[in-house]
Structure formats: C-alpha cells, structure tokens
Design a protein around this motif. Structure first.
Motif, mmCIF file in Angstrom:
data_model
loop_
_atom_site.group_PDB
_atom_site.id
_atom_site.type_symbol
_atom_site.label_atom_id
_atom_site.label_comp_id
_atom_site.label_asym_id
_atom_site.label_seq_id
_atom_site.Cartn_x
_atom_site.Cartn_y
_atom_site.Cartn_z
ATOM 1 N N UNK A 7 0.997 6.840 -6.834
ATOM 2 C CA UNK A 7 -0.119 7.702 -7.229
ATOM 3 C C UNK A 7 0.198 9.164 -6.950
ATOM 4 N N UNK A 8 0.809 9.445 -5.817
ATOM 5 C CA UNK A 8 1.169 10.828 -5.505
ATOM 6 C C UNK A 8 2.130 11.388 -6.552
ATOM 7 N N UNK A 9 3.116 10.598 -6.924
ATOM 8 C CA UNK A 9 4.079 11.060 -7.924
ATOM 9 C C UNK A 9 3.423 11.194 -9.295
ATOM 10 N N UNK A 10 2.474 10.303 -9.611
ATOM 11 C CA UNK A 10 1.752 10.403 -10.881
ATOM 12 C C UNK A 10 0.933 11.688 -10.952
ATOM 13 N N UNK A 11 0.504 12.181 -9.777
ATOM 14 C CA UNK A 11 -0.259 13.429 -9.717
ATOM 15 C C UNK A 11 0.643 14.660 -9.699
ATOM 16 N N UNK A 13 -7.099 0.700 -5.334
ATOM 17 C CA UNK A 13 -7.774 1.768 -6.058
ATOM 18 C C UNK A 13 -8.456 2.733 -5.101
ATOM 19 N N UNK A 14 -8.967 2.204 -4.010
ATOM 20 C CA UNK A 14 -9.554 3.086 -2.992
ATOM 21 C C UNK A 14 -8.484 4.004 -2.402
ATOM 22 N N UNK A 15 -7.286 3.470 -2.209
ATOM 23 C CA UNK A 15 -6.190 4.296 -1.692
ATOM 24 C C UNK A 15 -5.737 5.316 -2.744
ATOM 25 N N UNK A 16 -5.678 4.902 -3.986
ATOM 26 C CA UNK A 16 -5.310 5.862 -5.042
ATOM 27 C C UNK A 16 -6.276 7.041 -5.055
ATOM 28 N N UNK A 17 -7.556 6.751 -4.875
ATOM 29 C CA UNK A 17 -8.544 7.827 -4.861
ATOM 30 C C UNK A 17 -8.297 8.788 -3.718
ATOM 31 N N UNK A 74 0.826 -1.207 0.000
ATOM 32 C CA UNK A 74 0.000 0.000 0.000
ATOM 33 C C UNK A 74 0.866 1.265 0.000
ATOM 34 N N UNK A 75 1.965 1.220 0.709
ATOM 35 C CA UNK A 75 2.896 2.361 0.672
ATOM 36 C C UNK A 75 3.343 2.637 -0.760
ATOM 37 N N UNK A 76 3.720 1.582 -1.477
ATOM 38 C CA UNK A 76 4.179 1.753 -2.854
ATOM 39 C C UNK A 76 3.065 2.294 -3.746
ATOM 40 N N UNK A 77 1.832 1.837 -3.520
ATOM 41 C CA UNK A 77 0.690 2.346 -4.278
ATOM 42 C C UNK A 77 0.509 3.837 -4.011
ATOM 43 N N UNK A 117 -2.720 6.241 7.193
ATOM 44 C CA UNK A 117 -3.017 5.019 6.444
ATOM 45 C C UNK A 117 -2.791 3.882 7.422
ATOM 46 N N UNK A 118 -3.849 3.140 7.726
ATOM 47 C CA UNK A 118 -3.815 2.152 8.806
ATOM 48 C C UNK A 118 -4.328 0.810 8.300
ATOM 49 N N UNK A 119 -3.668 -0.264 8.696
ATOM 50 C CA UNK A 119 -4.209 -1.603 8.467
ATOM 51 C C UNK A 119 -4.617 -2.200 9.811
ATOM 52 N N UNK A 120 -5.729 -2.917 9.807
ATOM 53 C CA UNK A 120 -6.245 -3.548 11.021
ATOM 54 C C UNK A 120 -6.604 -4.996 10.702
ATOM 55 N N UNK A 121 -6.301 -5.894 11.620
ATOM 56 C CA UNK A 121 -6.598 -7.300 11.390
ATOM 57 C C UNK A 121 -8.071 -7.637 11.526
ATOM 58 N N UNK A 122 -8.796 -6.875 12.328
ATOM 59 C CA UNK A 122 -10.202 -7.170 12.582
ATOM 60 C C UNK A 122 -11.111 -6.740 11.458
ATOM 61 N N UNK A 123 -12.344 -7.181 11.540
ATOM 62 C CA UNK A 123 -13.372 -6.798 10.578
ATOM 63 C C UNK A 123 -13.754 -5.335 10.791
ATOM 64 N N UNK A 124 -14.268 -4.712 9.747
ATOM 65 C CA UNK A 124 -14.748 -3.337 9.888
ATOM 66 C C UNK A 124 -15.865 -3.262 10.926
ATOM 67 N N UNK A 125 -16.706 -4.297 10.981
ATOM 68 C CA UNK A 125 -17.812 -4.314 11.949
ATOM 69 C C UNK A 125 -17.311 -4.310 13.396
#
Length: 263
Positions: free
Chosen positions: A26-30, A210-214, A19-22, A150-158
């Motif tokens: 994207x930032x550099x592409x912009x 793609x959500x992160x790119x947005x 995700x960091x690389x994504x 930008x955070x990753x979590x092991x649990x479900x969104x719920x």
C-alpha cells in the motif's frame, strides 16, 4: 515520503508477515519509497557487548554508554549499526512491526534499539542547563519525523482496555511510544493493533488488511499522540516533574504526559 519498516517476527508466513506485505504494497502504491529491515532474516545481533566497539581495547572495561558516545563521535560503530542509523536519517517515517510477546517487543527488536539508538545520536544530545535538560521528549536528532507501531496481540481487544486484565494497550505501549520513539523527537502516531492474532480465520484477514491499508494511506494526515514536550514549559527543570495544575483533577499515571484536547 520515505518509510523505514523494521520487522521483528521469525516466520515470514505469519500474520505479521502477511500484514507487513500489505503495508509495504500500500505504501508503494501511494508513491512512497520503502526500505525494510527484517531483523530475523538479517540475523540481527541483539546483545550489546565488547564486539560493538572495535576501538575499545580488549582489556578495557566495557561501559556501554561511554563506549557508545565515543564510537558514535569517532565513526567507529559497527557497520550494521551505522547502516541502520543511515536508514533512520533517510526515513521520514519509522514503522516498528512486531508481535506483543510478554507485554513488550521481542528481544531482537529491543536489541536493535539498544544498539542503533547510540549516545550522541538518539540520546545525550543538547545542552543541560536551568532552562533545558537536553534535546529529548519531542526534540532531538529525529524531530520532525513520524513513527508508529504495527502490533499483533493474541488476546482479545477487551483484554487490553482500562478494565481488562492485561491493562490498557496505551499503557503497555507507553514505554515504546514515549520512552523509545518520542524521546529522540519522533511524532508518534496511534498504533495499529491486531487482536486475537492466533485465532484469526482467513475470512477475517481481508477486513484487517483493509484497515491497515487505510492507516498507511493516512500516515501523513493522522494526528500524533499529543505528548507534552519536555522543554516547552510543562515540566520543572531539573526535577522533570509536571507542573501542578496541568493535569485533569484526579489524573495519575502515564496519561499525565499527554496534553489535554483543545476544543
């Protein structure tokens, strides 16, 4: 824009690493300019100790706040800390990226904050009087800049909802959003959170990417979290209590410190 991404994960092949690389691509592409502080790769020293203050005598008692103040004013902070402060002053946007470990950021990233957010730079600035209580919570050295997580979590969104067992994700991140980023003046954007990180299948990566790119494409236009400014009249000084009647009836907790939406 100039963007500083502070990355705190020990494995570059992790979901966080991808995700960091994504995000950077994207930032550099912009057309944005990006700097990366990769804390594990840089062997960042996380603990605050006597070595952080070379001008302090070996036999002197270490009082971190006072030592930080004197070192910042004298320009004697260590080179690694001064380099990170220079990056923060350079950047229009700060992104902190990390896995959610035990409901907070990894220790190495907290150590980065402890050492880099020096007294006189990120806190302890501005006058203290009957009208103001320092330049903080919406004001300060980093006012006018943006920040997000930008955070990753092991649990479900719920699991991270108001009725979820882990508690609302906004509450879990409040100490970072409000206490670390908003305190020295950043406009704090809503976080990007990837849930079920450990179980993500390859087929699910591209939609997430793609959500992160947005989010990277909309860094300039996304509205920040509407936290109340300390010195704008909502708080009594010096008790720093929210004035009565500003909250929604029955409202308590962290949400008190967010302004109500204006129609």
């Amino acid at each position: 824009m100039k963007v500083l991404l502070v990355f705190a994960h020990p494995e570059p092949r992790s979901l966080n690493g991808r995700l960091r690389d994504v995000a950077i691509a994207e930032l550099e592409a912009q057309g944005h300019e990006v700097r990366l502080s990769d804390l594990y790769a840089d062997n960042w020293k996380s603990e605050v100790d006597q070595a952080d203050f070379p001008a302090l005598g070996a036999e002197a008692r270490l009082m971190p706040v006072q030592a930080s103040k004197k070192a910042f004013e004298a320009g004697t902070l260590t080179d690694d800390v001064k380099a990170e402060i220079e990056k923060l002053l350079w950047a229009d946007v700060l992104i902190l990226q990390f896995p959610l470990w035990w409901f907070t950021m990894p220790a190495i990233l907290k150590g980065w904050v402890d050492r880099v957010f020096a007294y006189g730079f990120a806190y302890g600035v501005g006058e203290h009087s009957e009208q103001r209580w320092g330049d903080r919570y919406g004001e300060g050295s980093l006012a006018g800049k943006r920040a997000m997580l930008i955070v990753t979590a092991g649990g479900w969104e719920e699991h991270y909802t108001p009725r979820g067992i882990n508690g609302p994700i906004d509450d879990l991140l409040f100490p970072i959003h409000h206490g670390i980023l908003y305190y020295p003046g950043y406009d704090v954007l809503p976080p990007f959170v990837a849930y079920r990180a450990d179980g993500l299948k390859e087929a699910g990566f591209e939609p997430l990417a793609e959500r992160l790119r947005d989010r990277m494409r909309t860094l300039q236009s996304t509205s920040p979290i509407p936290y109340r400014r300390q010195n704008a009249g909502d708080y009594l000084i010096p008790t720093m209590q929210l004035r009565a009647g500003l909250e929604t009836p029955g409202e308590t907790g962290f949400s008190l410190h967010r302004r109500a939406a204006v129609d």
